[in-house]
Scaffold this active site. Structure first.
Site, PDB file in Angstrom:
ATOM      1  N   GLN A   6     -30.618  36.236  -0.415  1.00 27.55           N
ATOM      2  CA  GLN A   6     -31.780  35.401  -0.097  1.00 27.55           C
ATOM      3  C   GLN A   6     -31.454  34.358   0.985  1.00 27.55           C
ATOM      4  O   GLN A   6     -30.635  33.905   1.039  1.00 27.55           O
ATOM      5  CB  GLN A   6     -32.081  34.613  -1.322  1.00 27.55           C
ATOM      6  CG  GLN A   6     -33.020  33.293  -1.335  1.00 27.55           C
ATOM      7  CD  GLN A   6     -32.648  32.380  -2.073  1.00 27.55           C
ATOM      8  OE1 GLN A   6     -31.675  32.268  -2.551  1.00 27.55           O
ATOM      9  NE2 GLN A   6     -33.782  31.317  -2.500  1.00 27.55           N
ATOM     10  N   SER A  48     -31.641  29.027   3.152  1.00 28.42           N
ATOM     11  CA  SER A  48     -31.240  27.780   3.529  1.00 28.42           C
ATOM     12  C   SER A  48     -30.765  27.719   4.966  1.00 28.42           C
ATOM     13  O   SER A  48     -30.231  28.896   5.452  1.00 28.42           O
ATOM     14  CB  SER A  48     -30.136  27.333   2.729  1.00 28.42           C
ATOM     15  OG  SER A  48     -30.603  27.201   1.390  1.00 28.42           O
ATOM     16  N   SER A  61     -25.437  33.712  -0.784  1.00 28.90           N
ATOM     17  CA  SER A  61     -24.852  34.364  -1.467  1.00 28.90           C
ATOM     18  C   SER A  61     -24.738  35.807  -1.400  1.00 28.90           C
ATOM     19  O   SER A  61     -25.937  36.411  -1.545  1.00 28.90           O
ATOM     20  CB  SER A  61     -25.205  33.920  -3.019  1.00 28.90           C
ATOM     21  OG  SER A  61     -25.347  32.291  -3.223  1.00 28.90           O
ATOM     22  N   GLU A  96     -36.014  31.955  -9.170  1.00 30.64           N
ATOM     23  CA  GLU A  96     -34.600  31.449  -8.902  1.00 30.64           C
ATOM     24  C   GLU A  96     -34.360  30.581 -10.182  1.00 30.64           C
ATOM     25  O   GLU A  96     -33.396  30.736 -10.771  1.00 30.64           O
ATOM     26  CB  GLU A  96     -34.291  30.791  -7.601  1.00 30.64           C
ATOM     27  CG  GLU A  96     -32.871  30.446  -7.514  1.00 30.64           C
ATOM     28  CD  GLU A  96     -32.585  29.854  -6.162  1.00 30.64           C
ATOM     29  OE1 GLU A  96     -33.513  29.268  -5.246  1.00 30.64           O
ATOM     30  OE2 GLU A  96     -31.443  29.889  -5.635  1.00 30.64           O
ATOM     31  N   GLU A 128     -31.541  16.135  -7.906  1.00 30.31           N
ATOM     32  CA  GLU A 128     -32.348  15.122  -7.380  1.00 30.31           C
ATOM     33  C   GLU A 128     -33.574  15.794  -7.243  1.00 30.31           C
ATOM     34  O   GLU A 128     -34.659  15.011  -7.585  1.00 30.31           O
ATOM     35  CB  GLU A 128     -31.708  14.243  -6.130  1.00 30.31           C
ATOM     36  CG  GLU A 128     -30.759  13.564  -6.170  1.00 30.31           C
ATOM     37  CD  GLU A 128     -29.275  14.268  -6.409  1.00 30.31           C
ATOM     38  OE1 GLU A 128     -29.319  15.260  -6.013  1.00 30.31           O
ATOM     39  OE2 GLU A 128     -28.286  13.494  -6.753  1.00 30.31           O
TER      40      GLU A 128
END
Ligand SMILES: Cc1cc2nc3c(=O)[nH]c(=O)nc-3n(C[C@H](O)[C@H](O)[C@H](O)COP(=O)(O)OP(=O)(O)OC[C@H]3O[C@@H](n4cnc5c(N)ncnc54)[C@H](O)[C@@H]3O)c2cc1C
Length: 405
Positions: free
Chosen positions: A141, A144, A176, A259, A385
């Protein structure tokens, strides 16, 4: 054609597993015996990792060829077209056998393959779905970036159309499994003039294409599960677009929902009651089980593990009933990481200085890889968060976060 009965299916699965795998020996966990590894992230050498990936692929091919690889998938792409109850039945039968770990295939099958099925072109579905489910290829994936994690829509990697291809330039990070992946799901900016959520597109990219460079990142526990991935003029065929041009946000959301479901749903393993049992045994072994603070932390961890289990069961019940679980997935992800934090805290209370100084004693310093792995889980798949924001806004109806998406 009539659907195979569950009895006939179970019989065929048992016959296959008897022929290809050994029965798992009855697991009797005894404190002080066997492996004391409790790490959360993979801490393997390159050779160990290569062996695990190869074993995973070989086993996946046998399972697929016997008809148990993609039990619920559509038949036109190599699936068996059976209801999810057959998948659960097979999993329950296979659990009694020793089979190679399939964790290197988790992101590909849990997140990328469902996105390809939902948004891929016909040629991409035909080319990759069967190959992914048969273990011929592995997927990662590529979302990011150095300045875009929680605020994923601000990502800067560019894809520019050039004839029958797109040309990709940019950098991804924390990818990853990129080191052993054959394809990746990448989200790029395709129109910088549109508002940030509206100018993105998703693609399937060949990780072996010229211009793709994978550089490992070492985590604080020693292993290297993640990578930086650099794209320099990487050419992607036009039919490898996922969804619509500038419709990448919908594509990304499909992957992120899956995910959260796969991370939050993982109630066992390192997050579950097995870990707590080891800590209870450890407290007895070190004479700490009478300490009122330790006892209180054990009870608190146990209660919260039960609460997480029931929340997961509720989300699973919704999925089985054909409904889409919503906030349950964010709550499940948050419960998982909160419980990991409680378990890490308990480990510290029991072990004291043994957590940071390796005396060689079984089952003591080994906990340091668990404790150091917890912060990563609080970030992966949406930070604590961000999960709080989602629950606050969508469950409790609080005002929207002014900074978030
Ligand atoms: C174990 C692991 C595996 C990963 N695997 C992959 C992978 O395979 N592919 C991939 O693409 N990415 C992967 N990631 C990256 C992961 O998705 C990001 O790290 C994550 O989305 C957070 O982004 P960030 O690191 O940029 O942190 P930031 O978004 O910069 O966050 C920094 C801090 O600010 C807080 N924050 C940010 N926004 C808000 C807000 N609106 N309100 C309150 N607080 C906020 C965060 O909670 C955090 O504490 C992985 C990460 C980990 C740890």
């Amino acid at each position: 054609m009539d659907q195979i009965t569950q009895e006939a299916f179970a019989g065929a699965a048992t016959e296959f597993l008897d022929a290809y795998a050994k029965q798992r020996p009855a697991e009797r966990y005894v404190f002080g015996e066997g492996d004391d590894d409790v790490s959360i992230l993979a801490e393997q050498t390159e050779d160990e990792e290569a062996r695990e990936v190869s074993a995973a692929k070989t086993w996946a091919q046998s399972v697929f060829d016997a008809g148990f690889g993609w039990i619920t998938g559509p038949e036109e792409y190599g699936g068996r077209g059976l209801p999810a109850s057959y998948q659960r039945l097979y999993a329950s039968i296979e659990a009694a056998y020793s089979t190679p770990s399939q964790s290197c295939r988790g992101i590909g099958l849990g997140m990328v393959a469902p996105t390809i099925l939902a948004h891929g072109t016909e040629s991409v579905k035909e080319r990759y779905l069967r190959a992914l489910w048969r273990g011929e290829i592995i997927a990662c994936q590529l979302f990011s970036e150095p300045s875009s994690g929680s605020d994923l829509a601000s990502l800067q990697s560019r894809a520019v159309r050039d004839g029958d291809e797109w040309v990709v330039n940019g950098q991804k990070v924390w990818t990853s499994g990129a080191q052993y992946s054959d394809i990746g799901e990448i989200i790029c900016r395709t129109d910088p003039d549109l508002p940030k959520h509206k100018g993105l597109s998703g693609f399937v990219v060949d990780m072996h294409a010229p211009g793709v460079e994978v550089r490992p990142l070492r985590q604080m526990t020693g292993g290297a599960s993640f990578n930086e991935v650099f794209f320099t003029d990487v050419r992607v065929p036009a039919d490898h677009l996922l969804g619509d041009v500038n419709g990448g946000w919908t594509v990304a959301l499909t992957t992120l929902m899956n995910e959260r479901a796969s991370i939050g749903g993982g109630g066992g393993g390192t997050s579950g009651s097995g870990v707590l049992q080891r800590l209870v045994d450890l407290s007895r072994h070190l004479g700490r089980s009478d300490d009122p603070i330790v006892r209180q932390k054990i009870a608190n961890a146990w209660i919260n593990l039960q609460v997480a289990k029931y929340t997961n069961d509720r989300a699973l019940a919704k999925i089985r009933a054909g409904e889409l679980p919503g906030p349950e997935l964010s709550i499940a992800k948050l419960s998982l990481t909160e419980n990991l934090r409680r378990l890490a805290d308990l480990a510290g209370s029991i072990l004291g200085e043994r957590l940071v100084a390796d005396s060689g004693e079984w089952g003591t310093y080994a906990w340091s890889t668990f404790v150091l792995g917890v912060p990563g889980m609080r970030v992966a798949g949406g930070t604590d968060e961000v999960m709080h924001n989602i629950i606050g806004e969508r469950v409790l109806g609080l005002p929207k976060d002014p900074v978030g998406r």
